[in-house]
Design a protein around this motif. Structure first.
Motif, mmCIF file in Angstrom:
data_model
loop_
_atom_site.group_PDB
_atom_site.id
_atom_site.type_symbol
_atom_site.label_atom_id
_atom_site.label_comp_id
_atom_site.label_asym_id
_atom_site.label_seq_id
_atom_site.Cartn_x
_atom_site.Cartn_y
_atom_site.Cartn_z
ATOM 1 N N LEU A 215 -89.414 -58.949 91.989
ATOM 2 C CA LEU A 215 -88.357 -59.840 91.527
ATOM 3 C C LEU A 215 -88.631 -61.277 91.957
ATOM 4 C CD1 LEU A 215 -85.228 -57.649 92.273
ATOM 5 C CD2 LEU A 215 -85.959 -58.417 90.019
ATOM 6 N N TRP A 216 -88.998 -61.450 93.229
ATOM 7 C CA TRP A 216 -89.319 -62.787 93.732
ATOM 8 C C TRP A 216 -90.428 -63.414 92.889
ATOM 9 C CZ3 TRP A 216 -87.568 -66.380 97.093
ATOM 10 C CH2 TRP A 216 -88.437 -67.379 97.497
ATOM 11 N N SER A 217 -91.450 -62.643 92.585
ATOM 12 C CA SER A 217 -92.566 -63.132 91.785
ATOM 13 C C SER A 217 -92.100 -63.656 90.426
ATOM 14 C CB SER A 217 -93.586 -62.003 91.588
ATOM 15 O OG SER A 217 -94.591 -62.387 90.675
ATOM 16 N N ILE A 218 -91.240 -62.892 89.764
ATOM 17 C CA ILE A 218 -90.747 -63.286 88.438
ATOM 18 C C ILE A 218 -89.918 -64.559 88.512
ATOM 19 C CG2 ILE A 218 -89.141 -62.641 86.600
ATOM 20 C CD1 ILE A 218 -90.057 -59.721 87.028
ATOM 21 N N TYR A 219 -88.997 -64.610 89.447
ATOM 22 C CA TYR A 219 -88.053 -65.719 89.493
ATOM 23 C C TYR A 219 -88.677 -67.000 90.040
ATOM 24 C CZ TYR A 219 -84.039 -63.060 87.938
ATOM 25 O OH TYR A 219 -83.163 -62.329 87.165
ATOM 26 N N ILE A 220 -89.584 -66.876 90.998
ATOM 27 C CA ILE A 220 -90.213 -68.066 91.545
ATOM 28 C C ILE A 220 -91.129 -68.705 90.503
ATOM 29 C CG2 ILE A 220 -92.400 -67.392 92.632
ATOM 30 C CD1 ILE A 220 -89.491 -69.099 94.425
ATOM 31 N N ASN A 221 -91.730 -67.864 89.658
ATOM 32 C CA ASN A 221 -92.554 -68.376 88.560
ATOM 33 C C ASN A 221 -91.680 -69.116 87.552
ATOM 34 O OD1 ASN A 221 -94.380 -68.827 86.493
ATOM 35 N ND2 ASN A 221 -95.314 -66.806 86.634
ATOM 36 N N LYS A 222 -90.527 -68.543 87.233
ATOM 37 C CA LYS A 222 -89.612 -69.184 86.287
ATOM 38 C C LYS A 222 -89.130 -70.536 86.821
ATOM 39 C CE LYS A 222 -87.782 -65.067 83.943
ATOM 40 N NZ LYS A 222 -86.562 -64.257 83.672
ATOM 41 N N LEU A 223 -88.816 -70.582 88.111
ATOM 42 C CA LEU A 223 -88.352 -71.837 88.697
ATOM 43 C C LEU A 223 -89.452 -72.892 88.694
ATOM 44 C CD1 LEU A 223 -86.209 -70.540 91.686
ATOM 45 C CD2 LEU A 223 -85.400 -71.817 89.709
ATOM 46 N N TYR A 224 -90.671 -72.471 88.946
ATOM 47 C CA TYR A 224 -91.806 -73.400 88.916
ATOM 48 C C TYR A 224 -91.972 -73.986 87.514
ATOM 49 C CZ TYR A 224 -96.475 -75.218 89.977
ATOM 50 O OH TYR A 224 -97.564 -76.037 90.174
ATOM 51 N N GLN A 225 -91.863 -73.125 86.506
ATOM 52 C CA GLN A 225 -91.980 -73.593 85.127
ATOM 53 C C GLN A 225 -90.814 -74.503 84.745
ATOM 54 O OE1 GLN A 225 -94.769 -72.965 83.546
ATOM 55 N NE2 GLN A 225 -95.439 -71.628 85.221
ATOM 56 N N ASP A 226 -89.708 -74.365 85.475
ATOM 57 C CA ASP A 226 -88.511 -75.147 85.176
ATOM 58 C C ASP A 226 -88.408 -76.411 86.032
ATOM 59 O OD1 ASP A 226 -86.112 -75.475 83.664
ATOM 60 O OD2 ASP A 226 -84.944 -74.797 85.397
ATOM 61 N N GLY A 227 -89.461 -76.731 86.755
ATOM 62 C CA GLY A 227 -89.488 -77.995 87.481
ATOM 63 C C GLY A 227 -89.203 -77.921 88.962
ATOM 64 N N CYS A 228 -89.034 -76.728 89.518
ATOM 65 C CA CYS A 228 -88.918 -76.574 90.972
ATOM 66 C C CYS A 228 -90.309 -76.295 91.525
ATOM 67 C CB CYS A 228 -87.968 -75.426 91.331
ATOM 68 S SG CYS A 228 -86.230 -75.818 91.193
ATOM 69 N N TYR A 229 -90.874 -77.255 92.203
ATOM 70 C CA TYR A 229 -92.262 -77.118 92.640
ATOM 71 C C TYR A 229 -92.414 -76.780 94.115
ATOM 72 C CZ TYR A 229 -92.941 -79.317 88.113
ATOM 73 O OH TYR A 229 -92.902 -79.607 86.759
ATOM 74 N N THR A 230 -91.334 -76.894 94.890
ATOM 75 C CA THR A 230 -91.365 -76.573 96.317
ATOM 76 C C THR A 230 -90.035 -75.938 96.720
ATOM 77 O OG1 THR A 230 -90.441 -78.698 97.006
ATOM 78 C CG2 THR A 230 -92.850 -78.576 96.781
ATOM 79 N N LEU A 231 -90.001 -75.405 97.936
ATOM 80 C CA LEU A 231 -88.731 -74.894 98.462
ATOM 81 C C LEU A 231 -87.701 -76.010 98.581
ATOM 82 C CD1 LEU A 231 -89.673 -72.402 101.340
ATOM 83 C CD2 LEU A 231 -88.771 -71.861 99.072
ATOM 84 N N LYS A 232 -88.148 -77.207 98.893
ATOM 85 C CA LYS A 232 -87.231 -78.348 98.978
ATOM 86 C C LYS A 232 -86.518 -78.555 97.644
ATOM 87 C CE LYS A 232 -87.060 -83.243 100.287
ATOM 88 N NZ LYS A 232 -86.586 -83.823 99.026
ATOM 89 N N ASP A 233 -87.265 -78.440 96.542
ATOM 90 C CA ASP A 233 -86.657 -78.570 95.212
ATOM 91 C C ASP A 233 -85.618 -77.472 94.980
ATOM 92 O OD1 ASP A 233 -88.310 -80.730 94.685
ATOM 93 O OD2 ASP A 233 -89.829 -79.511 93.680
ATOM 94 N N ILE A 234 -85.934 -76.259 95.423
ATOM 95 C CA ILE A 234 -85.006 -75.138 95.252
ATOM 96 C C ILE A 234 -83.723 -75.380 96.034
ATOM 97 C CG2 ILE A 234 -84.634 -72.703 95.827
ATOM 98 C CD1 ILE A 234 -87.504 -72.160 95.035
ATOM 99 N N TYR A 235 -83.857 -75.800 97.294
ATOM 100 C CA TYR A 235 -82.676 -76.060 98.115
ATOM 101 C C TYR A 235 -81.818 -77.170 97.514
ATOM 102 C CZ TYR A 235 -84.486 -73.144 101.930
ATOM 103 O OH TYR A 235 -84.935 -72.094 102.699
ATOM 104 N N GLU A 236 -82.461 -78.198 96.983
ATOM 105 C CA GLU A 236 -81.705 -79.302 96.379
ATOM 106 C C GLU A 236 -80.960 -78.828 95.135
ATOM 107 O OE1 GLU A 236 -84.653 -82.298 95.770
ATOM 108 O OE2 GLU A 236 -84.521 -83.064 97.831
ATOM 109 N N ARG A 237 -81.586 -77.980 94.340
ATOM 110 C CA ARG A 237 -80.918 -77.471 93.139
ATOM 111 C C ARG A 237 -79.775 -76.522 93.522
ATOM 112 N NH1 ARG A 237 -84.331 -75.752 87.798
ATOM 113 N NH2 ARG A 237 -85.222 -77.793 88.322
ATOM 114 N N LEU A 238 -79.965 -75.737 94.573
ATOM 115 C CA LEU A 238 -78.884 -74.874 95.048
ATOM 116 C C LEU A 238 -77.697 -75.701 95.535
ATOM 117 C CD1 LEU A 238 -80.786 -72.110 97.055
ATOM 118 C CD2 LEU A 238 -79.250 -71.719 95.126
ATOM 119 N N ALA A 239 -77.977 -76.823 96.172
ATOM 120 C CA ALA A 239 -76.901 -77.680 96.650
ATOM 121 C C ALA A 239 -76.077 -78.227 95.490
ATOM 122 C CB ALA A 239 -77.486 -78.821 97.484
#
Length: 243
Positions: A215-239
């Motif tokens: 599951l992590w593999s699928i979703y992290i790939n989707k987020l990367y394709q959607d412009g989240c390139y680092t964990l920092k980007d993910i945390y900012e989008r979650l905020a």
């Protein structure tokens, strides 16, 4: 898989990771073990900026006697698998039963397929956690609905080593919400079915870790394709999402 086949498979996987690999850290005194665990903290900040396609994570799962470590519930088994980016490293897994001298409830026996006889012969929790920490190194830890694993890991790490949990630990469900914002999913098997992942060896620590890793593999790939390139980007989008 029926219960007998499940137990047979579980016994085969027990001890796959050689204890010789972990002997040095297991043989150290408490001060040396504390120093090793504290040394893992130095990579915590840096992981925020590693590109997701190169980020090293360990997806793990605990089977436990219940939900409350502060009330005496204990870890029964630990399973984990490594990923780099969205590549699941199937050959780099960790699995161990944990010594338990009590009686399992009928519900836990039925759910996990574990038996008291196997657990009484298993290594103690201190040894298992040291092996797990050495296996994980400074990699980011990931778990499905991670609050369960985090509570047990924090409690055990403090009780056994008198040090706090140093790893970054990410809850998969938070990451999933960034992609499937309208889905109301809770159980691991619900996420798997939603993503077309075949559910095998459910409620086995390594089996569940493998499912969560896919599951992590699928979703992290989707987020990367959607412009989240680092964990920092993910945390900012979650905020932003939580506002």
């Amino acid at each position: 898989m029926n219960v007998n086949s499940f137990i047979h498979w579980m016994k085969q996987t027990h001890g796959k990771v050689s204890s010789a690999v972990y002997a040095p850290i297991a043989g150290q005194n408490r001060s040396q073990q504390q120093a090793f665990l504290r040394s893992l903290e130095k990579e915590k900040k840096n992981s925020l900026y590693v590109p997701l396609d190169k980020l090293k994570v360990v997806v793990f799962d605990f089977e436990t006697t219940g939900f409350s470590p502060e009330q005496g519930d204990q870890i029964l088994s630990v399973g984990a698998v490594k990923l780099e980016g969205w590549l699941v490293k199937e050959e780099q897994t960790f699995y161990s039963l944990v010594q338990f001298s009590g009686d399992l409830s009928p519900k836990i026996k039925q759910l996990t397929g574990l038996e008291e006889a196997d657990l009484r012969e298993a290594p103690p929790l201190r040894e298992v956690l040291l092996k797990f920490y050495q296996y994980a190194g400074s990699d980011v830890l990931v778990a499905h609905h991670a609050s369960h694993e985090k509570r047990f890991l924090e409690q055990a790490t403090w009780k056994l080593f008198r040090t706090s949990l140093k790893h970054r630990l990410i809850d998969t469900s938070f990451v999933f919400k960034l992609v499937d914002t309208n889905e109301q999913l809770i159980r691991l098997e619900d996420y798997c079915q939603h993503c077309g992942i075949e559910v095998n060896n459910r409620h086995h620590a390594l089996g569940d870790a493998r499912l969560a890793a896919k599951l992590w593999s699928i979703y992290i790939n989707k987020l990367y394709q959607d412009g989240c390139y680092t964990l920092k980007d993910i945390y900012e989008r979650l905020a932003v999402l939580s506002r």
